[in-house]
Design an enzyme around this catalytic site. Structure first.
Site, PDB file in Angstrom:
ATOM      1  CE1 TYR A  47       9.405 -32.759 -26.341  1.00  0.00           C
ATOM      2  CE2 TYR A  47       7.411 -31.534 -25.825  1.00  0.00           C
ATOM      3  CZ  TYR A  47       8.027 -32.702 -26.254  1.00  0.00           C
ATOM      4  OH  TYR A  47       7.264 -33.798 -26.589  1.00  0.00           O
ATOM      5  CE  LYS A  88      -7.507 -27.881 -24.584  1.00  0.00           C
ATOM      6  NZ  LYS A  88      -8.698 -28.414 -25.261  1.00  0.00           N
ATOM      7  CG  ASP A 140      -9.288 -30.431 -27.834  1.00  0.00           C
ATOM      8  OD1 ASP A 140      -8.906 -29.315 -28.186  1.00  0.00           O
ATOM      9  OD2 ASP A 140     -10.319 -30.601 -27.163  1.00  0.00           O
ATOM     10  CG  ASP A 196       6.731 -34.824 -29.545  1.00  0.00           C
ATOM     11  OD1 ASP A 196       6.896 -35.596 -30.507  1.00  0.00           O
ATOM     12  OD2 ASP A 196       7.275 -34.999 -28.444  1.00  0.00           O
TER      13      ASP A 196
END
Length: 422
Positions: free
Chosen positions: A159, A228, A282, A306
């Site tokens: 972003y 992640k 995830d 987000d």
């Protein structure tokens, strides 16, 4: 200061920030944006509820003086600019503001106003509490187990907006450098758009610091670092590592790791201790469906946050009632977390819940918790009585469907039932 189009309300005094603390008068000036699309409808309704909650909670001893600000389509009409410099100056001047949804095109046009606002004012923490309210339709069997506060880093990650269009000279130069200087591999003979994902120690630690402080100040049990890092070891993996490092260095007397929780305390944290743990992004989506009550405060980089905040909001009724705040050091802008929904504009139809509860967050932020709790209780009673807008009415048996403005009136009417003046 003098403004061109912004008008300071009479009788109000400015909130100040000094020595890491807000100084809030009983008559504070607070900025607000109506927003685009459905923004004016939900803003008008929410202003009525906030004002009524403050009046009843404090018996008229406190009052917010609202100052209208402009961004998006309204700003373009007034200034000929979607994000005028005067708006930025006013936001800094009043310290605390709230906004309805703003127009942002997909794939082109002007830059995202929401992202620009966060970056220009360094509002580095996007804070989104997600919890279930009784009788709100939910796809979960036990939605009451969902009660988390997500701290999403607001200024870095993809972003940050460092990207180059496929086929552009800039993209070609970046690809050439990465291939020839660093040995990177791209698909041959294929044009690629290129994005750069910065995640810094400074940005990570200040976000995680705010999350841990929130947990300590609000009696929360844990802070989970969502990342992640198993794949992106030097960005999201570093975010995780910096989080543990910060917790140990700055909060070592009041935090412990998950390993320490089990090896030293048999899985039961001592009173006053906050557990620091981490989960792969995830897997976290699955866990928030299957075991949501294991999580409390969540800290995560921008993109993960987000996705995760919207997904978790869907578990308790959707982003239509999910609040949010963009908070930095001494500045805060609270916001509706959904879009402008232009097809419903000016129909007095949609659920004002997201903006309404963002205002509840604002009241908590300035220390007016009595008013915040009163509004929350009155909202809960209204939904308990099955008085709802169309989005919930179609999912509830025996519901009375009302307009946006009528829903606000119903909440105000129930304030007398749930609370008395202080």
């Amino acid at each position: 200061m003098a403004y061109q189009h912004v008008k300071l309300p009479e009788g109000g005094a400015k909130i100040r920030y000094a020595n890491d603390q807000l100084i809030v008068p009983d008559n504070p000036i607070v900025g607000y944006f109506e927003g685009d699309g459905i923004g004016p409808d939900i803003t008008r309704a929410s202003l009525r509820v906030w004002d009524a909650g403050v009046a009843r909670a404090y018996g008229g001893q406190r009052q917010i003086h609202w100052m209208q600000l402009y961004a998006g389509e309204q700003a373009n009409e007034v200034y000929g600019d979607y994000f005028p410099p005067e708006t930025l100056e006013a936001l800094r001047d009043v310290v605390v503001s709230i906004k309805g949804p703003l127009t942002t095109p997909i794939g082109g046009g002007f830059r995202s106003l929401n992202v620009a606002l966060r970056q220009e004012l360094d509002l580095y923490a996007c804070v989104r509490p997600v919890r279930h309210y009784p009788n709100i339709p939910s796809p979960l069997r036990q939605p009451d187990k969902v009660d988390v506060v997500i701290f999403r880093e607001n200024t870095e990650d993809v972003y940050a907006g460092i990207e180059y269009k496929a086929g552009s000279p800039e993209a070609a130069r970046v690809i050439s450098f990465l291939e020839t200087e660093l040995g990177a591999h791209f698909l041959s003979n294929v044009e690629c758009g290129v994005g750069i994902k910065p995640i810094s120690e400074f940005g990570s630690k200040r976000l995680i610091r705010k999350a841990i402080r929130y947990a300590l100040e609000n009696g929360r049990q844990s802070v989970t670092l969502v990342h992640k890092g198993n794949i992106q070891k030097f960005t999201e993996g570093a975010f995780r590592n910096w989080g543990y490092e910060l917790a140990k260095e700055e909060f070592g007397d009041v935090t412990l790791s998950e390993d320490e929780l089990w090896s030293q305390y048999g899985g039961k944290a001592p009173a006053g201790k906050v557990v620091i743990k981490d989960r792969i992004a995830d897997i976290m989506f699955q866990l928030m469906l299957l075991r949501p009550d294991e999580f409390d405060v969540i800290a995560t980089p921008n993109l993960n946050g987000d996705y995760l905040s919207d997904a978790v909001a869907a578990e308790v009724g959707g982003i239509g009632i999910a609040p949010g705040g963009n908070i930095g050091d001494g500045l805060a802008v609270f916001e509706a977390t959904h879009g402008t929904a232009p097809k419903y504009a000016n129909q007095d139809k949609v659920n004002p819940g997201s903006l309404l509860f963002s205002g509840v967050m604002l009241l908590e932020y300035i220390g007016w918790r009595e008013a915040a709790d009163l509004i929350t209780a009155a909202y809960t009673e209204t939904v308990k009585d099955r008085i709802v807008t169309y989005d919930f009415a179609r999912q509830m048996e025996g519901a009375t469907e009302v307009k946006t403005s009528e829903f606000a009136t119903a909440i105000i009417d129930r304030m007398a039932r749930v609370g008395q003046p202080a």
